[in-house]
Write a protein that holds these residues in place. Sequence first.
Motif, mmCIF file in Angstrom:
data_model
loop_
_atom_site.group_PDB
_atom_site.id
_atom_site.type_symbol
_atom_site.label_atom_id
_atom_site.label_comp_id
_atom_site.label_asym_id
_atom_site.label_seq_id
_atom_site.Cartn_x
_atom_site.Cartn_y
_atom_site.Cartn_z
ATOM 1 N N CYS A 143 19.563 8.855 52.483
ATOM 2 C CA CYS A 143 19.825 9.592 51.237
ATOM 3 C C CYS A 143 19.697 8.661 50.033
ATOM 4 C CB CYS A 143 21.222 10.197 51.266
ATOM 5 S SG CYS A 143 21.415 11.576 52.413
ATOM 6 N N GLY A 144 20.068 7.399 50.243
ATOM 7 C CA GLY A 144 19.919 6.411 49.174
ATOM 8 C C GLY A 144 18.473 6.293 48.729
ATOM 9 N N HIS A 145 17.540 6.391 49.674
ATOM 10 C CA HIS A 145 16.124 6.351 49.319
ATOM 11 C C HIS A 145 15.730 7.593 48.528
ATOM 12 C CE1 HIS A 145 15.273 2.718 51.417
ATOM 13 N NE2 HIS A 145 15.536 3.198 52.617
ATOM 14 N N ALA A 146 16.296 8.736 48.894
ATOM 15 C CA ALA A 146 16.009 9.965 48.146
ATOM 16 C C ALA A 146 16.528 9.856 46.718
ATOM 17 C CB ALA A 146 16.644 11.156 48.851
ATOM 18 N N MET A 147 17.689 9.212 46.555
ATOM 19 C CA MET A 147 18.233 8.983 45.218
ATOM 20 C C MET A 147 17.310 8.061 44.419
ATOM 21 S SD MET A 147 22.267 8.358 46.086
ATOM 22 C CE MET A 147 23.085 9.318 47.365
ATOM 23 N N GLN A 148 16.807 7.031 45.074
ATOM 24 C CA GLN A 148 15.866 6.116 44.421
ATOM 25 C C GLN A 148 14.636 6.869 43.948
ATOM 26 O OE1 GLN A 148 15.194 3.379 47.639
ATOM 27 N NE2 GLN A 148 16.793 1.960 46.994
ATOM 28 N N ASP A 149 14.149 7.753 44.793
ATOM 29 C CA ASP A 149 12.959 8.536 44.454
ATOM 30 C C ASP A 149 13.224 9.430 43.250
ATOM 31 O OD1 ASP A 149 10.386 9.613 44.685
ATOM 32 O OD2 ASP A 149 11.054 11.173 46.067
ATOM 33 N N LYS A 150 14.375 10.059 43.231
ATOM 34 C CA LYS A 150 14.732 10.946 42.128
ATOM 35 C C LYS A 150 14.784 10.186 40.799
ATOM 36 C CE LYS A 150 18.466 13.829 40.310
ATOM 37 N NZ LYS A 150 19.882 14.258 40.471
ATOM 38 N N GLU A 151 15.288 8.942 40.865
ATOM 39 C CA GLU A 151 15.449 8.137 39.653
ATOM 40 C C GLU A 151 14.232 7.266 39.350
ATOM 41 O OE1 GLU A 151 19.034 5.899 40.067
ATOM 42 O OE2 GLU A 151 20.238 7.662 40.614
ATOM 43 N N SER A 152 13.171 7.409 40.157
ATOM 44 C CA SER A 152 11.963 6.583 39.994
ATOM 45 C C SER A 152 12.311 5.095 40.015
ATOM 46 C CB SER A 152 11.240 6.942 38.691
ATOM 47 O OG SER A 152 10.777 8.264 38.732
ATOM 48 N N TYR A 153 13.104 4.717 41.002
ATOM 49 C CA TYR A 153 13.526 3.324 41.178
ATOM 50 C C TYR A 153 12.290 2.441 41.334
ATOM 51 C CZ TYR A 153 16.019 -0.612 43.392
ATOM 52 O OH TYR A 153 16.537 -1.843 43.720
ATOM 53 N N ALA A 154 12.146 1.471 40.445
ATOM 54 C CA ALA A 154 10.910 0.688 40.348
ATOM 55 C C ALA A 154 10.474 0.021 41.656
ATOM 56 C CB ALA A 154 11.044 -0.350 39.235
ATOM 57 N N PRO A 155 11.367 -0.709 42.357
ATOM 58 C CA PRO A 155 10.932 -1.341 43.608
ATOM 59 C C PRO A 155 10.403 -0.342 44.637
ATOM 60 C CG PRO A 155 12.962 -2.341 42.850
ATOM 61 C CD PRO A 155 12.731 -1.143 41.980
ATOM 62 N N LEU A 156 10.986 0.882 44.680
ATOM 63 C CA LEU A 156 10.496 1.897 45.610
ATOM 64 C C LEU A 156 9.084 2.317 45.235
ATOM 65 C CD1 LEU A 156 11.184 3.820 48.003
ATOM 66 C CD2 LEU A 156 11.861 5.509 46.275
ATOM 67 N N LYS A 157 8.836 2.481 43.941
ATOM 68 C CA LYS A 157 7.505 2.861 43.480
ATOM 69 C C LYS A 157 6.498 1.761 43.783
ATOM 70 C CE LYS A 157 8.778 6.805 41.792
ATOM 71 N NZ LYS A 157 8.348 8.058 42.453
ATOM 72 N N ALA A 204 19.417 0.878 48.760
ATOM 73 C CA ALA A 204 19.694 2.149 49.437
ATOM 74 C C ALA A 204 21.035 2.090 50.160
ATOM 75 C CB ALA A 204 18.580 2.479 50.422
ATOM 76 N N SER A 205 21.339 0.951 50.783
ATOM 77 C CA SER A 205 22.618 0.799 51.466
ATOM 78 C C SER A 205 23.777 0.794 50.478
ATOM 79 C CB SER A 205 22.630 -0.500 52.281
ATOM 80 O OG SER A 205 21.769 -0.406 53.394
ATOM 81 N N SER A 206 23.572 0.153 49.336
ATOM 82 C CA SER A 206 24.601 0.136 48.307
ATOM 83 C C SER A 206 24.885 1.546 47.797
ATOM 84 C CB SER A 206 24.154 -0.760 47.138
ATOM 85 O OG SER A 206 25.091 -0.728 46.084
ATOM 86 N N ARG A 207 23.824 2.321 47.585
ATOM 87 C CA ARG A 207 23.977 3.709 47.136
ATOM 88 C C ARG A 207 24.690 4.539 48.207
ATOM 89 N NH1 ARG A 207 20.120 5.444 42.967
ATOM 90 N NH2 ARG A 207 18.901 3.644 42.238
ATOM 91 N N ALA A 208 24.363 4.257 49.473
ATOM 92 C CA ALA A 208 24.971 5.006 50.570
ATOM 93 C C ALA A 208 26.478 4.808 50.606
ATOM 94 C CB ALA A 208 24.345 4.565 51.890
ATOM 95 N N LEU A 209 26.913 3.570 50.532
ATOM 96 C CA LEU A 209 28.341 3.275 50.576
ATOM 97 C C LEU A 209 29.064 3.864 49.364
ATOM 98 C CD1 LEU A 209 28.132 -0.416 51.814
ATOM 99 C CD2 LEU A 209 28.996 1.550 53.109
ATOM 100 N N LYS A 210 28.419 3.796 48.210
ATOM 101 C CA LYS A 210 29.009 4.364 46.995
ATOM 102 C C LYS A 210 29.154 5.877 47.124
ATOM 103 C CE LYS A 210 28.400 4.549 41.970
ATOM 104 N NZ LYS A 210 27.548 4.109 40.823
ATOM 105 N N ALA A 211 28.130 6.519 47.685
ATOM 106 C CA ALA A 211 28.165 7.972 47.850
ATOM 107 C C ALA A 211 29.243 8.386 48.848
ATOM 108 C CB ALA A 211 26.803 8.480 48.305
ATOM 109 N N LEU A 212 29.357 7.643 49.932
ATOM 110 C CA LEU A 212 30.362 7.966 50.943
ATOM 111 C C LEU A 212 31.774 7.788 50.405
ATOM 112 C CD1 LEU A 212 28.694 6.313 54.068
ATOM 113 C CD2 LEU A 212 29.032 8.762 53.667
ATOM 114 N N ARG A 213 31.978 6.736 49.613
ATOM 115 C CA ARG A 213 33.301 6.507 49.019
ATOM 116 C C ARG A 213 33.606 7.577 47.965
ATOM 117 N NH1 ARG A 213 32.991 1.574 48.295
ATOM 118 N NH2 ARG A 213 34.550 0.818 49.781
#
Length: 234
Positions: A106-120, A177-186
């Motif tokens: 899901c963290g990757h999906a969030m990156q995609d939504k925000e056009s996260y530069a390293p993912l692009k 993505a892992s950082s986003r995952a932990l933040k989302a779960l918390r």
Amino acid sequence: MFPMYGVFWDPTYILIIIGIIITLIASGKMNSTFSRYSKVHSHTGLTGAQAATKILNQAGIFDVVVERVSGNLTDHYDPRSKVLRLSDATYNATSVAAIGVAAHECGHAMQDKESYAPLKIRGSLVPAASIGSNLSWVFIILGIVLGANQTLLNIGILLFSLAVLFQLVTLPVEFNASSRALKALRGSAMMYEDELEDTRKVLSAAALTYVASAAAAVLSLLRLVLLFGGSRDD
């Protein structure tokens, strides 16, 4: 002319062996950690698929489909088709390990939504990395066969370096993505603190596999440079 110890064995092959050992250790660590925390069930009873859907919705992402994919730890997010695919060990499992892996995707999906530069950047490198990894050895072998043709050898090394670059760019993408995952779960109160700590261990072990792959790729590139990276006198 550089000294030839053989195409398949030379003193620098120790670099390849080191890379293989690092990769095997990281893979073993990931498998053992995931197996251990796959036995720890989340108090919510949510499956990986349900947790993923909940996290996506809370992030305002409604155009991503969660699907099941065969295999073990074959979980991935496809930004082109907007599909989040969860493996057999994750999709219907209710463990903290399964939910953690699902949250990571899901963290990757969030990156995609925000056009996260390293993912692009990583996405743009996929074709070049694929071509580079497949053709690099063709040029290197041709360079050897044609009497140490330095131009062909340099092209081979350059092509291989594209695959290495892809591995390096992957690191910040996975860590984020892992950082986003932990933040989302918390933030969703989906896990207790002790469950979050268990999940962190799973995601940290997964991150080590990417570090190991990048290190092995760099070591392979270093070997090529040492062997064929420049003209040498007889």
